[in-house]
Design a protein around this motif. Structure first.
Motif, PDB file in Angstrom:
ATOM      1  N   SER A  29       1.555  -4.395   3.303  1.00  0.00           N
ATOM      2  CA  SER A  29       2.908  -3.957   3.627  1.00  0.00           C
ATOM      3  C   SER A  29       3.198  -2.681   2.866  1.00  0.00           C
ATOM      4  N   GLY A  30       4.309  -2.029   3.196  1.00  0.00           N
ATOM      5  CA  GLY A  30       4.712  -0.817   2.494  1.00  0.00           C
ATOM      6  C   GLY A  30       6.099  -0.404   2.927  1.00  0.00           C
ATOM      7  N   TYR A  31       6.760   0.388   2.088  1.00  0.00           N
ATOM      8  CA  TYR A  31       8.154   0.764   2.354  1.00  0.00           C
ATOM      9  C   TYR A  31       8.249   2.229   2.755  1.00  0.00           C
ATOM     10  N   PRO A  32       8.864   2.497   3.926  1.00  0.00           N
ATOM     11  CA  PRO A  32       9.276   1.545   4.950  1.00  0.00           C
ATOM     12  C   PRO A  32       8.077   1.096   5.776  1.00  0.00           C
ATOM     13  N   HIS A  33       8.179  -0.077   6.378  1.00  0.00           N
ATOM     14  CA  HIS A  33       7.015  -0.710   6.990  1.00  0.00           C
ATOM     15  C   HIS A  33       6.528  -0.003   8.250  1.00  0.00           C
ATOM     16  N   LEU A  34       7.399   0.659   8.963  1.00  0.00           N
ATOM     17  CA  LEU A  34       6.967   1.374  10.159  1.00  0.00           C
ATOM     18  C   LEU A  34       6.098   2.566   9.786  1.00  0.00           C
ATOM     19  N   GLU A  35       6.589   3.419   8.901  1.00  0.00           N
ATOM     20  CA  GLU A  35       5.848   4.607   8.517  1.00  0.00           C
ATOM     21  C   GLU A  35       4.569   4.270   7.756  1.00  0.00           C
ATOM     22  N   GLU A  36       4.649   3.293   6.850  1.00  0.00           N
ATOM     23  CA  GLU A  36       3.463   2.980   6.038  1.00  0.00           C
ATOM     24  C   GLU A  36       2.363   2.342   6.877  1.00  0.00           C
ATOM     25  N   ALA A  37       2.728   1.661   7.955  1.00  0.00           N
ATOM     26  CA  ALA A  37       1.694   1.136   8.848  1.00  0.00           C
ATOM     27  C   ALA A  37       0.855   2.273   9.409  1.00  0.00           C
ATOM     28  N   TYR A  38       1.508   3.385   9.751  1.00  0.00           N
ATOM     29  CA  TYR A  38       0.765   4.527  10.279  1.00  0.00           C
ATOM     30  C   TYR A  38      -0.065   5.210   9.197  1.00  0.00           C
ATOM     31  N   TRP A  39       0.486   5.357   8.007  1.00  0.00           N
ATOM     32  CA  TRP A  39      -0.285   5.983   6.928  1.00  0.00           C
ATOM     33  C   TRP A  39      -1.588   5.225   6.698  1.00  0.00           C
ATOM     34  N   PHE A  40      -1.520   3.907   6.628  1.00  0.00           N
ATOM     35  CA  PHE A  40      -2.728   3.116   6.385  1.00  0.00           C
ATOM     36  C   PHE A  40      -3.606   3.066   7.633  1.00  0.00           C
ATOM     37  N   GLY A  41      -2.975   2.845   8.779  1.00  0.00           N
ATOM     38  CA  GLY A  41      -3.743   2.680  10.003  1.00  0.00           C
ATOM     39  C   GLY A  41      -4.464   3.935  10.442  1.00  0.00           C
ATOM     40  N   GLU A  42      -3.862   5.101  10.219  1.00  0.00           N
ATOM     41  CA  GLU A  42      -4.481   6.356  10.619  1.00  0.00           C
ATOM     42  C   GLU A  42      -5.234   7.029   9.479  1.00  0.00           C
ATOM     43  N   GLY A  43      -4.974   6.573   8.245  1.00  0.00           N
ATOM     44  CA  GLY A  43      -5.627   7.197   7.107  1.00  0.00           C
ATOM     45  C   GLY A  43      -6.786   6.416   6.533  1.00  0.00           C
ATOM     46  N   THR A  52     -11.745   8.156  16.352  1.00  0.00           N
ATOM     47  CA  THR A  52     -12.133   9.498  15.969  1.00  0.00           C
ATOM     48  C   THR A  52     -12.146   9.625  14.460  1.00  0.00           C
ATOM     49  N   ALA A  53     -12.358  10.833  13.986  1.00  0.00           N
ATOM     50  CA  ALA A  53     -12.341  11.098  12.546  1.00  0.00           C
ATOM     51  C   ALA A  53     -10.959  10.782  11.999  1.00  0.00           C
ATOM     52  N   PRO A  54     -10.851  10.500  10.685  1.00  0.00           N
ATOM     53  CA  PRO A  54      -9.554  10.183  10.086  1.00  0.00           C
ATOM     54  C   PRO A  54      -8.508  11.232  10.426  1.00  0.00           C
ATOM     55  N   GLN A  55      -7.334  10.790  10.789  1.00  0.00           N
ATOM     56  CA  GLN A  55      -6.259  11.691  11.147  1.00  0.00           C
ATOM     57  C   GLN A  55      -5.127  11.577  10.143  1.00  0.00           C
ATOM     58  N   VAL A  56      -4.298  12.609  10.098  1.00  0.00           N
ATOM     59  CA  VAL A  56      -3.135  12.626   9.212  1.00  0.00           C
ATOM     60  C   VAL A  56      -1.905  12.321  10.045  1.00  0.00           C
ATOM     61  N   PRO A  57      -1.180  11.240   9.740  1.00  0.00           N
ATOM     62  CA  PRO A  57      -0.083  10.825  10.614  1.00  0.00           C
ATOM     63  C   PRO A  57       1.154  11.707  10.575  1.00  0.00           C
ATOM     64  N   PHE A  58       1.497  12.236   9.407  1.00  0.00           N
ATOM     65  CA  PHE A  58       2.760  12.962   9.299  1.00  0.00           C
ATOM     66  C   PHE A  58       2.591  14.376   8.746  1.00  0.00           C
ATOM     67  N   VAL A  64      -2.430   2.238  -4.586  1.00  0.00           N
ATOM     68  CA  VAL A  64      -1.847   3.577  -4.560  1.00  0.00           C
ATOM     69  C   VAL A  64      -2.958   4.610  -4.726  1.00  0.00           C
ATOM     70  N   GLY A  65      -3.018   5.584  -3.818  1.00  0.00           N
ATOM     71  CA  GLY A  65      -4.016   6.637  -3.963  1.00  0.00           C
ATOM     72  C   GLY A  65      -4.260   7.363  -2.662  1.00  0.00           C
ATOM     73  N   SER A  66      -5.245   8.223  -2.678  1.00  0.00           N
ATOM     74  CA  SER A  66      -5.657   8.899  -1.454  1.00  0.00           C
ATOM     75  C   SER A  66      -6.262   7.878  -0.502  1.00  0.00           C
ATOM     76  N   HIS A  67      -6.425   8.287   0.747  1.00  0.00           N
ATOM     77  CA  HIS A  67      -7.014   7.378   1.722  1.00  0.00           C
ATOM     78  C   HIS A  67      -8.404   6.931   1.281  1.00  0.00           C
ATOM     79  N   VAL A 118       0.829  -1.198   0.000  1.00  0.00           N
ATOM     80  CA  VAL A 118       0.000   0.000   0.000  1.00  0.00           C
ATOM     81  C   VAL A 118       0.865   1.250   0.000  1.00  0.00           C
ATOM     82  N   ILE A 119       0.408   2.254  -0.739  1.00  0.00           N
ATOM     83  CA  ILE A 119       0.969   3.613  -0.697  1.00  0.00           C
ATOM     84  C   ILE A 119      -0.238   4.537  -0.620  1.00  0.00           C
ATOM     85  N   THR A 120      -0.566   4.983   0.566  1.00  0.00           N
ATOM     86  CA  THR A 120      -1.752   5.802   0.763  1.00  0.00           C
ATOM     87  C   THR A 120      -1.355   7.125   1.404  1.00  0.00           C
TER      88      THR A 120
END
Length: 381
Positions: free
Chosen positions: A337-351, A373-379, A313-316, A237-239
């Motif tokens: 999964s996603g590269y890098p796996h730590l950051e991409e876990a947050y992008w998907f999990g919070e987005g 809560t409402a969707p949040q932006v991780p970074f 690949v796309g917006s949330h 995933v790349i979200t």
């Protein structure tokens, strides 16, 4: 029914670039950017656990760390996350494997999921002392699962198969709960084994229409066996907050592919005996030209990585749309999964996950619905 999401533990190393490897190809240099230490893998596992992923897939093969040992150590650093341990029948006896799984369940509080991998590459299998051809390996997998399932049920098992033999086999202590078996394979014999023994049939990320065609026969075979099989899909995933940001990230990854590495990896994967791998290769043909093979489905990962080679690949919102599209054709579990796996876990999990929650498709397995809560932006944008 709430969808189930699993993450991935990069036991071959991690990076801000795509890490290759698998199906007989070596791990690319990027795998050394973040070595797969227990400290780093613990960060990923804890993030996945907190975000609401149920489990984490850990691969098997000569190109990565051992899945059993690594996840046993990680289980002591986490509380609830399950481990989808990739395991190849034939490397240890089925009775020992059943005993290992039983011990794992007791020592982790029931956090083992077993991903049975027959093995698609004879050259790699021979390095482990396994000289059976592909068809024989599948036949052995069927015998292996018949023995293991019987042992887990508390039976005394006698089997004199073509490849495996046990006599008066019995477990002193049964696993509780019995580990769920995940299984994949694109050949006809793989479908028969999945229908007879698996709880979840896994497929790699082909376009939805192809996935629907692939899982329909499995469902029919399972019905003939009097069983019900769930279906899962393996994707990257790349979200991001916007579609433009996500595709810019995909393009950044693509620009990091060395042409010589792409050629070498594609030559190696072309020799693969795995039908699933050949289906992955057909999605891009080794070319970096037309890589969006379905809306928001990008085949670029497969240029340098064996196995799962496509990414959402796309917006949330767009990624949530594609998840829902796969769900409509029968997919209930997603191994991501996603590269890098730590950051991409947050992008998907919070987005993405909060959006799926709002659609009534997902609930956090360990958190009160009121806490979502409402969707949040991780970074940040």
């Amino acid at each position: 029914m709430s969808l189930t999401f699993h993450w991935f533990l990069p036991t071959n190393g991690d990076s801000r670039h795509v890490v290759g490897g698998g199906h007989g190809t070596p791990v690319t240099a990027a795998g050394g950017d973040r070595p797969p230490s227990i400290g780093y893998l613990t960060q990923i596992a804890r993030a996945a656990e907190d975000l609401g992923f149920v489990g984490a897939l850990t691969p098997a093969g000569a190109w990565c760390e051992d899945a059993w040992l690594t996840t046993a150590m990680l289980s002591q650093q986490t509380e609830r996350l399950k481990f989808l341990v990739a395991f190849r029948p034939g490397f240890v006896s089925p009775t020992l494997a059943a005993q290992m799984a039983s011990t794992y369940q007791r020592q982790t509080g029931g956090r083992l999921l077993l991903n049975v991998v027959t093995g698609g590459e004879s050259r790699e299998q021979r390095a482990y002392g396994d000289f059976l051809d592909k068809d024989a390996r599948y036949a052995r997998t069927g015998e292996f699962l018949e023995i293991v399932r019987g042992l887990w049920a508390g039976d005394t098992v006698d089997l004199a198969g073509e490849h495996l033999q046990v006599q008066d086999a019995r477990l002193a202590r049964l696993p509780d709960p019995v580990p769920e078996v995940y299984f994949g394979g694109s050949s006809p014999v793989a479908g028969e084994i999945a229908a007879r023994h698996s709880d979840v049939y896994l497929t790699w990320g082909e376009p939805p229409a192809q996935v629907a065609e692939k899982i329909a026969p499995i469902r029919g075979l399972a019905e003939k066996e009097g069983r019900t099989v769930r279906f899962g899909i393996r994707l990257h995933v790349i979200t991001r907050d916007t579609s433009e940001q996500a595709w810019a990230e995909a393009d950044r990854l693509l620009q990091g592919f060395d042409p010589a590495t792409v050629r070498s990896v594609q030559e190696g994967l072309a020799r693969s005996e795995s039908e699933g791998q050949q289906r992955m290769l057909a999605l891009h043909g080794g070319s970096s030209g037309s890589l969006e093979i379905h809306p928001n489905l990008w085949a670029g990962i497969g240029l340098v990585r064996g196995g799962a080679g496509t990414a959402l690949v796309g917006s949330h919102d767009e990624v949530a749309d594609r998840v829902e599209e796969y769900h409509r054709i029968g997919i209930d579990e997603f191994v991501l999964s996603g590269y890098p796996h730590l950051e991409e876990a947050y992008w998907f999990g919070e987005g993405v996950l909060p959006r799926l929650h709002a659609r009534g498709l997902w609930a956090h397995p360990h958190r009160d619905a009121a806490a979502l809560t409402a969707p949040q932006v991780p970074f940040g944008s």
